[in-house]
Design a protein around this motif. Structure first.
Motif, PDB file in Angstrom:
ATOM      1  N   ARG A  71     -42.142 -59.024  28.552  1.00 36.92           N
ATOM      2  CA  ARG A  71     -42.866 -59.862  29.524  1.00 36.92           C
ATOM      3  C   ARG A  71     -44.166 -59.222  29.992  1.00 36.92           C
ATOM      4  O   ARG A  71     -44.967 -59.867  30.667  1.00 36.92           O
ATOM      5  N   THR A  72     -44.370 -57.954  29.643  1.00 41.34           N
ATOM      6  CA  THR A  72     -45.561 -57.243  30.096  1.00 41.34           C
ATOM      7  C   THR A  72     -46.272 -56.611  28.905  1.00 41.34           C
ATOM      8  O   THR A  72     -45.678 -55.791  28.194  1.00 41.34           O
ATOM      9  N   ASN A  73     -47.526 -56.992  28.684  1.00 43.37           N
ATOM     10  CA  ASN A  73     -48.353 -56.349  27.668  1.00 43.37           C
ATOM     11  C   ASN A  73     -49.217 -55.274  28.318  1.00 43.37           C
ATOM     12  O   ASN A  73     -49.624 -55.412  29.466  1.00 43.37           O
ATOM     13  N   HIS A  74     -49.512 -54.218  27.558  1.00 41.58           N
ATOM     14  CA  HIS A  74     -50.353 -53.146  28.068  1.00 41.58           C
ATOM     15  C   HIS A  74     -51.629 -53.043  27.250  1.00 41.58           C
ATOM     16  O   HIS A  74     -51.629 -53.263  26.034  1.00 41.58           O
ATOM     17  N   LEU A  75     -52.705 -52.675  27.942  1.00 45.85           N
ATOM     18  CA  LEU A  75     -53.983 -52.457  27.276  1.00 45.85           C
ATOM     19  C   LEU A  75     -53.874 -51.285  26.300  1.00 45.85           C
ATOM     20  O   LEU A  75     -53.254 -50.269  26.601  1.00 45.85           O
ATOM     21  N   ALA A  76     -54.501 -51.451  25.126  1.00 47.43           N
ATOM     22  CA  ALA A  76     -54.561 -50.393  24.115  1.00 47.43           C
ATOM     23  C   ALA A  76     -56.003 -50.336  23.618  1.00 47.43           C
ATOM     24  O   ALA A  76     -56.466 -51.256  22.954  1.00 47.43           O
ATOM     25  N   VAL A  77     -56.711 -49.257  23.959  1.00 43.21           N
ATOM     26  CA  VAL A  77     -58.119 -49.113  23.585  1.00 43.21           C
ATOM     27  C   VAL A  77     -58.206 -48.338  22.268  1.00 43.21           C
ATOM     28  O   VAL A  77     -57.792 -47.180  22.195  1.00 43.21           O
ATOM     29  N   HIS A  78     -58.735 -49.004  21.247  1.00 39.07           N
ATOM     30  CA  HIS A  78     -58.830 -48.375  19.933  1.00 39.07           C
ATOM     31  C   HIS A  78     -59.842 -47.228  19.981  1.00 39.07           C
ATOM     32  O   HIS A  78     -60.955 -47.390  20.480  1.00 39.07           O
ATOM     33  N   THR A  79     -59.444 -46.052  19.498  1.00 37.70           N
ATOM     34  CA  THR A  79     -60.313 -44.873  19.485  1.00 37.70           C
ATOM     35  C   THR A  79     -60.504 -44.397  18.050  1.00 37.70           C
ATOM     36  O   THR A  79     -59.995 -45.011  17.097  1.00 37.70           O
ATOM     37  N   GLU A  80     -61.238 -43.292  17.889  1.00 39.34           N
ATOM     38  CA  GLU A  80     -61.525 -42.793  16.545  1.00 39.34           C
ATOM     39  C   GLU A  80     -60.257 -42.295  15.859  1.00 39.34           C
ATOM     40  O   GLU A  80     -59.295 -41.866  16.512  1.00 39.34           O
TER      41      GLU A  80
END
Length: 323
Positions: A71-80
Motif C-alpha cells: 500500500r506504500t511506494n517509496h521514492l527510488a532515485v536512480h544513481t550512477e
C-alpha cells in the motif's frame, strides 16, 4: 562501448576514499543475481539499493528504504552504476568527498529477474531482512518508485500512532508503600517530548500535542526501526539532553497495553545513547533515588507501577518532590 563506470570514477579520488575505484578495462562477468542494500549516513540518511547487472551494480538511493507493504511506494532515485566490488563495501567515506559519511551493509543476498527494461525492473529478492517480489518503475528522469508486489511483510502490524496523549504523574508527598511494585526514575525538570521515527524519518510533539524539534541525529540512530519514544528534554551535566524513559510503539507493535516493566526492557534493548540523547536510568530503591535527586538539585523522583500499561489519566505514575 560506453564506459559503465565512467561517471562513478569521475566522482571519486581513489587516494582519498576507501571505496573501490577500479581502473578502466573489461567488466567482470557475474551471474546477475547479487543484490545489496547499504545504509548510508551521508548528508541525509538513505539506503542504497543495488542490483548486479552486466558487470556493474545498477543503483538507486531510497530515502525511506525498501517498503514492506504494497500500500506504500517509496521514492527510488536512480544513481550512477557502481563496481561489483561495492557489494561488500562498508566504511567511512571522508567528509568533503562525494557521499561522505558512514556506509554499512543493511542486507544482501541473491535475486531473480522477472523483467528488466529502461523503465521497469521486476525482481524477486532473497535476503536476510528483505525478501519477496518488488518492482522499480521510472516516473520522471532519475526519479523512480519501488513497490512491493507481495502481501505485507507483517499483515497484522499495528499502525504507528499519529499523536500521543502522554501519561502525566500525579504529585504525592510520599513514596509508595509497596516499593517492590514500582520502578523509580529521576524527575528531570525538563520539557516533555514524544518522538516518532519511521526508519530515520522523524517528527516530534510536546506535551500538548504541538509540533516540536527532534534532537539532531536521533533519527539516524533509530534508522532500523519504526518507533515512538517518550521522554523529556532537560539540562543534564550542562548539556541539553533528551532523557528517554518509555517506548510506546516498536516495529509494527503497539506497546500501550504492555506493562511498564516490559516496555523498559524493550527500551533498554534499543541501546539509545548519544551526545544529545540517552536512556534514562531506572532503579528499584525509591529512597536512594530521592536522596540522589536532592543532592543533584533535581525536582524529585517518579514512581511507576511495574505492571501498569501506558494509560493517560490514571494514577500509575507518581511524582514525589524532594522537598
Amino acid at each position: 562501448m560506453a564506459d559503465r563506470l565512467g561517471t562513478y570514477r569521475s566522482k571519486r579520488d581513489a587516494s582519498r576514499t576507501p571505496e573501490p575505484v577500479p581502473g578502466e578495462g573489461p567488466l567482470p562477468r557475474g551471474n546477475d543475481d547479487t543484490f545489496v542494500i547499504q545504509e548510508h549516513h551521508a548528508r541525509r540518511l538513505h539506503w542504497d539499493f543495488r542490483l548486479e547487472r552486466d558487470g556493474v551494480l545498477v543503483s538507486w538511493a531510497l530515502p525511506k528504504g525498501v517498503p514492506d507493504d504494497p500500500r506504500t511506494n517509496h521514492l527510488a532515485v536512480h544513481t550512477e552504476d557502481h563496481p561489483l566490488e561495492y557489494a561488500s563495501f562498508a566504511g567511512e567515506i571522508p567528509k568533503g568527498e562525494y557521499g561522505g559519511g558512514q556506509v554499512g551493509i543493511w542486507d544482501r543476498g541473491t535475486y531473480e529477474t522477472e523483467k528488466w527494461t529502461d523503465r521497469e525492473v521486476k525482481v524477486v529478492l532473497h535476503g536476510n531482512r528483505v525478501s519477496g517480489r518488488y518492482v522499480l518503475f521510472r516516473t520522471n528522469g532519475k526519479n523512480w518508485m519501488i513497490h512491493r508486489m507481495d502481501p505485507p511483510v507483517a499483515p497484522d502490524a499495528d499502525p504507528m500512532p499519529e499523536q500521543v496523549d502522554p501519561v502525566r504523574p500525579e504529585v504525592r508527598e510520599r513514596l509508595p508503600r509497596r516499593a517492590e511494585a514500582y520502578g523509580f526514575e529521576f524527575a528531570w525538570g525538563g520539557c516533555r517530548l514524544i518522538v516518532f521515527s519511521d526508519r530515520g524519518t522523524t517528527h516530534a510533539q510536546d506535551a500538548g500535542g504541538e509540533a516540536a524539534k527532534t534532537p539532531s541525529g536521533l533519527g539516524e540512530s533509530l534508522a532500523a526501526h519504526r518507533v515512538v519514544l517518550d521522554g523529556e528534554v532537560a539540562v543534564v551535566e550542562d548539556r541539553e539532553t533528551y532523557m528517554i524513559f518509555d517506548v510506546l510503539h516498536l516495529d509494527g507493535r503497539s506497546l500501550f497495553d504492555e506493562p511498564y516493566q516490559r516496555r523498559r526492557e524493550l527500551l533498554e534493548g534499543l541501546r539509545l545513547a548519544g551526545l544529545r540523547w540517552q536512556t534514562a536510568p531506572c532503579f528499584d530503591d525509591g529512597e536512594a533515588v530521592r536522596a540522589a535527586a536532592r543532592e543533584q538539585g533535581l525536582p524529585g523522583v517518579v514512581a511507576k507501577r511495574l505492571d501498569a500499561p501506558y494509560r493517560p489519566g490514571k494514577a500509575d505514575w507518581r511524582l514525589i518532590p524532594v522537598e
